[in-house]
Design an enzyme around this catalytic site. Structure first.
Site, PDB file in Angstrom:
ATOM      1  CE  LYS A  51      48.614  15.775  56.391  1.00 46.10           C
ATOM      2  NZ  LYS A  51      48.752  15.709  57.783  1.00 46.10           N
ATOM      3  CD  GLU A 188      45.408  16.634  58.379  1.00 46.23           C
ATOM      4  OE1 GLU A 188      45.800  17.925  58.298  1.00 46.23           O
ATOM      5  OE2 GLU A 188      46.217  15.514  58.465  1.00 46.23           O
ATOM      6  CG  HIS A 322      55.795  22.919  61.330  1.00 47.80           C
ATOM      7  ND1 HIS A 322      55.003  22.093  61.173  1.00 47.80           N
ATOM      8  CD2 HIS A 322      55.435  23.999  61.788  1.00 47.80           C
ATOM      9  CE1 HIS A 322      53.759  22.646  61.282  1.00 47.80           C
ATOM     10  NE2 HIS A 322      54.022  23.726  61.749  1.00 47.80           N
ATOM     11  CG  HIS A 445      46.999  38.180  37.223  1.00 47.23           C
ATOM     12  ND1 HIS A 445      45.670  37.944  38.103  1.00 47.23           N
ATOM     13  CD2 HIS A 445      46.398  37.963  35.891  1.00 47.23           C
ATOM     14  CE1 HIS A 445      44.840  37.806  37.486  1.00 47.23           C
ATOM     15  NE2 HIS A 445      45.134  37.694  36.201  1.00 47.23           N
TER      16      HIS A 445
END
Ligand code: FAD
Length: 467
Positions: A51, A188, A322, A445
């Site tokens: 990442k 990735e 996880h 929004h």
């Protein structure tokens, strides 16, 4: 001899989280890790470093689109790969140091060395210098994780024919990176080097990339990545991978039986991972290992030895950090006499490309195979104000709901920030929400999350408002 209530072998996200929870529950806890850094695959050569490189390469890629936003960058914009890799390593070191801090804070005893069973209640720890000690423990949790696997005919030289571990620390941007395996890890890392200027070709045995996910996600991701320049050879079976000097030649057979040849300077072999039990001496403790090399466990993650449990990549199920963490907590709580439960259907899966891909629950293909009648509602990001404002209009959210009860059965999304958006779907499904429930919740929004509400509206009588 040191005595513990619980000893954990392996300090990945499964192991270290189990250790913290055991300590919280009052157990005298030890953790054994063969490497000098804690955190396992995830922190050292998996989730976190990949990442970090995805983030750095994304910044570089975004820079090419600054002009669209009216930002003019003058002068040379260059990639300094050495610095990028060094930054990644700094992130890894800091995160791993954080785990060490958590062990100390929770008074977990950390042993550095290879753990191997002497019996069901004793573990020998062999240190790097060859010295060893044996500790006793009432309960033991195996959390030894996984390692990259390969194909029998591929000789990984870890220099130009590499696994994900080496791909995280290359010294140069490949000219042509040939990736074998279009799963999450391959795609990735492929996008990292594509952004940095490499030509990237992906050879995949199945008829689509990220084959475990809903086919619609795979189709959209392929479309977007093709637009970015990645090349795909799906339904291609790799026959050979050979190196001569700096050239790596990959031969693969397509569905018509024709052989294609790809020449690159690096080949990343990302065909999956294998459970890691080497040196564990599981049989000495009466712990059974399955034919696939996984530690055999029952629904309570208990092995064939009643005081020994196993969690994470080394047992059945998705190889995800996880999932390992949830299992670590579950075993600690079982040992404390509690009755925890994991709904494996609700473990989300994410691909951290840009656009991000995320999903939870059943895919359309699974629902059809199981004969469950469902309705589907989709909403494209290009119809969303926030997506247009940011210039991130690729992708969609799709909600699958039971045809009769309207209960949400699966949520599949590809687009900006989906890795985080999927948490809303997990929460909704944990509480067994209907698509109508989601459609009636107010979503701020303008946000990307509005796509979830709109998809829920679409699933309940075609009521989407903004298409
Ligand atoms: C490139 C890459 C990217 C990934 N990205 C993600 C992601 O974004 N999200 C995600 O959820 N998952 C991701 N994963 C998967 C994730 O890393 C694994 O699912 C997770 O690390 C599994 O955790 P674990 O605790 O079961 O095992 P591991 O993290 O593999 O840890 C096991 C530990 O046990 C130690 N060990 C093994 N045997 C012994 C022994 N006998 N004695 C002492 N120590 C031992 C090992 O050294 C290791 O430190 C990625 C994986 C890779 C390779």
């Amino acid at each position: 001899m040191s005595q513990f209530d619980v000893t954990i072998i392996g300090s990945g996200p499964g192991g270290y989280v189990a250790a913290i929870r055991c300590a919280q529950l009052g157990f005298k806890t030890a953790i054994i890790e063969k490497y000098s850094t804690l955190g396992g695959t995830c922190l050292n050569v998996g989730c976190i470093p990949s990442k970090a490189l995805l983030a750095s390469s994304h910044h570089y890629e975004e820079l090419q689109h600054f002009a669209d936003h009216g930002i003019e960058v003058s002068g040379d914009v260059k990639v300094n790969l050495e610095k990028m890799i060094a930054r990644k390593q700094a992130v890894v070191d800091q995160t791993s140091g954080g785990v060490k801090y958590l062990m100390d804070k929770n008074k977990v005893t950390v042993f550095e060395g290879v753990g191997s069973f002497e019996s069901a209640t004793s573990v020998k720890i062999t240190k790097n210098d060859g010295s060893s000690e044996v500790i006793e423990s009432k309960n033991i949790i195996i959390a030894t994780g996984s390692k990259p696997s390969s194909l029998p005919f591929i000789k990984l030289d870890k220099d130009r024919i590499i696994t994900s571990t080496e791909a995280l620390k290359l010294k140069e941007v490949p000219k042509h990176l040939v990736i074998i395996g279009g799963g999450v890890i391959g795609i990735e890392l492929g996008q990292v080097y594509l952004r940095l200027g490499a030509q990237v070709s992906v050879v995949e045995f199945m008829d689509r990339i990220i084959p475990g996910m809903d086919a619609s996600l795979s189709k959209e991701l392929t479309k977007v990545l093709k637009k970015q320049g990645m090349k795909f050879y799906t339904s291609h079976k790799v026959q050979s991978v050979d190196r001569a000097g700096d050239v790596v030649t990959v031969k693969a057979e397509n569905a018509k039986g024709e052989i294609i040849t790809l020449e690159g300077d690096y080949s990343l072999v990302s065909v999956g991972r294998r459970p890691y039990t080497d040196a564990l001496n599981a049989d000495k403790a009466g712990v059974k290992v399955t034919e696939r090399g996984q530690i055999e466990v029952n629904d309570h993650l208990q092995t064939s030895a009643s005081n020994i449990y196993a969690i994470g990549d080394v047992v059945r199920g998705a190889m995800l950090a996880h999932k390992a963490e949830e299992e670590g907590v579950m075993v600690a709580e079982i040992l404390a006499g509690q009755k925890p439960h994991i709904d494996y259907n609700l473990i989300p899966g994410v691909v951290y490309t840009w656009p991000e891909v995320a999903a939870v629950g059943k895919t359309e293909e699974q629902l059809k195979a199981e004969g469950i009648e469902f309705k589907a509602g989709s909403f494209p990001f290009k119809a969303l104000g926030r997506a247009r404002a940011g210039g991130d209009t690729d992708g969609f959210v799709k909600i699958l709901a039971d045809a009769k009860t309207d209960e949400v059965l699966g949520v599949h999304m590809i687009g900006a920030r989906c890795a985080d958006l999927i948490a809303e779907a997990v929460t909704a499904m944990e509480f067994r929400a209907s698509a109508e429930d989601i459609s009636r919740m107010s979503h701020a929004h303008p946000t990307f999350a509005e796509a979830i509400k709109e998809a829920a509206l679409a699933a309940t009588g075609n009521r989407a408002l903004h298409v």
